[in-house]
Design a protein around this motif. Structure first.
Motif, mmCIF file in Angstrom:
data_model
loop_
_atom_site.group_PDB
_atom_site.id
_atom_site.type_symbol
_atom_site.label_atom_id
_atom_site.label_comp_id
_atom_site.label_asym_id
_atom_site.label_seq_id
_atom_site.Cartn_x
_atom_site.Cartn_y
_atom_site.Cartn_z
ATOM 1 N N ASN A 16 0.850 -1.186 0.000
ATOM 2 C CA ASN A 16 0.000 0.000 0.000
ATOM 3 C C ASN A 16 0.885 1.235 0.000
ATOM 4 N N ASP A 17 1.111 1.772 -1.185
ATOM 5 C CA ASP A 17 1.977 2.935 -1.342
ATOM 6 C C ASP A 17 1.162 4.226 -1.199
ATOM 7 N N SER A 18 0.474 4.351 -0.069
ATOM 8 C CA SER A 18 -0.315 5.557 0.177
ATOM 9 C C SER A 18 -0.375 5.812 1.673
ATOM 10 N N ASP A 19 -0.949 6.932 2.038
ATOM 11 C CA ASP A 19 -1.060 7.304 3.446
ATOM 12 C C ASP A 19 -2.397 6.912 4.049
ATOM 13 N N GLN A 20 -3.200 6.159 3.304
ATOM 14 C CA GLN A 20 -4.508 5.734 3.780
ATOM 15 C C GLN A 20 -4.625 4.220 3.678
ATOM 16 N N PRO A 21 -5.349 3.567 4.588
ATOM 17 C CA PRO A 21 -5.557 2.117 4.470
ATOM 18 C C PRO A 21 -6.363 1.791 3.224
ATOM 19 N N VAL A 22 -6.110 0.623 2.652
ATOM 20 C CA VAL A 22 -6.855 0.138 1.493
ATOM 21 C C VAL A 22 -7.705 -1.042 1.936
ATOM 22 N N ASP A 23 -9.009 -0.948 1.698
ATOM 23 C CA ASP A 23 -9.938 -2.008 2.078
ATOM 24 C C ASP A 23 -10.260 -2.858 0.851
#
Length: 217
Positions: A80-87
């Motif tokens: 996950n290359d982001s600052d938010q969780p991925v559901d």
């Protein structure tokens, strides 16, 4: 100069290794372009490593359950290359064969959350045992991803049936041997192109849940 390559996140190298046309690039990226005005928030979920062909014998026990299996020890490592969780709850995964019939090889169960800047490892099956760098770990709901060593297309669809993510061996790993008793992996991790794992780290054939050098994300 010595410069990070890729810029920002990559390891240091000689500037002419990153860009043979320039010896330095003060205030700019190595290719001479300007940095963006905002910090890159990341691309979301990416494929960082895939094991199509577990090595023979005990060396191929990628999921650590004590048994080498050509199907159960296959894995896909997402990041996950982001600052938010991925559901991913309710999302579906297909190999190329089953995509034609819209029959998932895996349906991500409720609670399949990939935290920000963390990895998720999906094994073909078995009972994974080990730390896996603190990554979230799962196994396919069918017990078989059926990845082809001769080449394949991995597709993930969202809950509405839209294509969310793909990994096409002909495009993302063009020229690589997917039946080489090892995984294919990004090098450098996250930002780099795909290569054979032993090219990135001669000491190991795969690294589920960790960077190619065995360190955590």
């Amino acid at each position: 100069s010595a410069s990070r390559w890729p810029d920002i996140n990559g390891p240091y190298t000689l500037h002419t290794t990153a860009n043979a046309a320039l010896a330095y690039s003060p205030g700019k990226k190595a290719d001479g372009s300007n940095f963006g005005g905002n910090v890159d928030p990341g691309k979301g979920l990416i494929v960082n490593e895939v094991l199509f062909d577990p090595p023979s014998g005990a060396a191929g026990d990628a999921n650590g359950d004590g048994t080498r299996s050509a199907s159960e020890d296959e894995f896909i490592e997402f990041y996950n290359d982001s600052d938010q969780p991925v559901d991913l709850s309710g999302f579906t995964l297909f190999d190329e064969t089953n995509l034609a019939t819209n029959t998932p090889r895996h349906t991500f169960p409720p609670g399949s959350i990939v935290p920000a800047r963390k990895a998720y490892v999906l094994f073909g099956g078995g009972m994974p045992s080990g730390g896996f760098g603190g990554a979230v770990v799962g196994v396919t709901t069918t017990g078989d991803m059926n990845l082809s060593n001769a080449g394949d297309v991995i597709t993930i669809k969202d809950t509405q049936g839209n294509v969310y993510l793909t990994f096409d061996t002909a495009i993302d790993g063009g020229g690589l041997d997917f039946g080489a008793d090892q995984s294919v992996t990004r090098s450098p991790d996250i930002d780099g192109g795909f290569t054979l794992h032993t090219t990135a780290n001669a000491a190991s054939a795969f690294s589920p849940g960790t960077r190619t050098d065995g360190s955590g994300f």
